[in-house]
Design an enzyme around this catalytic site. Structure first.
Site, PDB file in Angstrom:
ATOM      1  N   ASP A  10       1.081  -1.409  -0.059  1.00  0.00           N
ATOM      2  CA  ASP A  10      -0.667   0.161  -0.027  1.00  0.00           C
ATOM      3  C   ASP A  10       0.506   1.728  -0.090  1.00  0.00           C
ATOM      4  O   ASP A  10       1.094   1.580   0.807  1.00  0.00           O
ATOM      5  CB  ASP A  10      -0.659  -0.233   1.049  1.00  0.00           C
ATOM      6  CG  ASP A  10      -1.879   1.040   1.263  1.00  0.00           C
ATOM      7  OD1 ASP A  10      -2.392   1.999   0.277  1.00  0.00           O
ATOM      8  OD2 ASP A  10      -2.242   1.744   2.502  1.00  0.00           O
ATOM      9  N   GLU A  70      -1.659  -1.286  -4.709  1.00  0.00           N
ATOM     10  CA  GLU A  70      -2.242  -0.432  -5.236  1.00  0.00           C
ATOM     11  C   GLU A  70      -2.261   0.195  -6.316  1.00  0.00           C
ATOM     12  O   GLU A  70      -0.988   1.025  -6.132  1.00  0.00           O
ATOM     13  CB  GLU A  70      -3.205   0.039  -3.137  1.00  0.00           C
ATOM     14  CG  GLU A  70      -4.696   0.604  -3.724  1.00  0.00           C
ATOM     15  CD  GLU A  70      -4.482   0.465  -2.316  1.00  0.00           C
ATOM     16  OE1 GLU A  70      -5.779   2.131  -2.645  1.00  0.00           O
ATOM     17  OE2 GLU A  70      -3.988  -0.052  -1.357  1.00  0.00           O
ATOM     18  N   ASP A 142      -2.409   1.659   7.699  1.00  0.00           N
ATOM     19  CA  ASP A 142      -1.693   0.881   5.704  1.00  0.00           C
ATOM     20  C   ASP A 142      -1.125  -0.872   5.765  1.00  0.00           C
ATOM     21  O   ASP A 142      -1.300  -1.057   4.675  1.00  0.00           O
ATOM     22  CB  ASP A 142      -0.254   1.898   6.201  1.00  0.00           C
ATOM     23  CG  ASP A 142      -0.536   3.137   6.052  1.00  0.00           C
ATOM     24  OD1 ASP A 142      -1.735   4.087   5.640  1.00  0.00           O
ATOM     25  OD2 ASP A 142      -0.090   4.189   6.100  1.00  0.00           O
TER      26      ASP A 142
END
Length: 179
Positions: A10, A70, A142
């Site tokens: 992430d 992502e 996160d």
């Protein structure tokens, strides 16, 4: 049965989450997760270097066989989007220079794979990550997002392998199925 070890990322300039899982058949196993933090007072190149080197250290320590990250989402602030894109870029560079195949997933795609709803709240995603991986506690936000990205890839990779066996081709992120 083959085991694959997946690194989920992430990306972020202030905090980059990472999560590692193993997939064996339909089962998922938690390995590790955490956050890479950069010094907000440091110059941008130094912060990007920290993300790059730290992702390389995670790869060296846990030896993943595949990676997922992502995609960038658009912020209201274009400067924030640009910084996020740069952090994402150095994370991808760290993974590809380590020889890992990297898959990219959108936020809604990740939420759909983990929660079953593309507009799920972050708390719902974190809760499902805990349930799917049988975690004793809640990971950092996160890190939970990075684990969700890895879970999304674990689900998608089986589908992509089946499509590969069927003769489908992939081009530019799209799957082309022969009729």
């Amino acid at each position: 049965m083959t085991r694959i070890r997946i690194l989920g990322i992430d990306p972020g300039l202030q905090s980059t989450g990472f999560g590692l899982i193993e997939k064996e058949g339909a089962r998922l196993y938690y390995l590790a997760s955490g956050c890479i933090r950069t010094d907000a007072k440091a110059e941008l190149p130094t912060r990007l270097g920290t993300v790059f080197e730290s992702v390389r250290e995670v790869i060296a320590k846990y030896a993943p066989t595949e990676a997922a990250i992502e995609e960038v989402f658009l912020n209201k602030n274009p400067w924030s989007t640009l910084l996020l894109g740069q952090a994402r870029g150095v994370a991808i560079a760290a993974m590809t220079t380590a020889g890992l195949p990297v898959a990219e997933y959108g936020t809604m795609q990740i939420k759909q794979a983990v929660v079953g709803h593309g507009r799920a709240a972050k708390t719902q995603v974190a809760h499902m990550v805990i349930r799917l991986l049988s975690l004793a506690g809640e990971p950092q936000a996160d890190a939970a997002d990075a684990l969700a990205c890895a879970i999304c890839h674990a689900h998608a990779s089986g589908t992509l392998q089946a499509l590969d066996r069927s003769g489908a081709r992939r081009r530019g992120g799209r799957v082309l199925v022969r009729a």
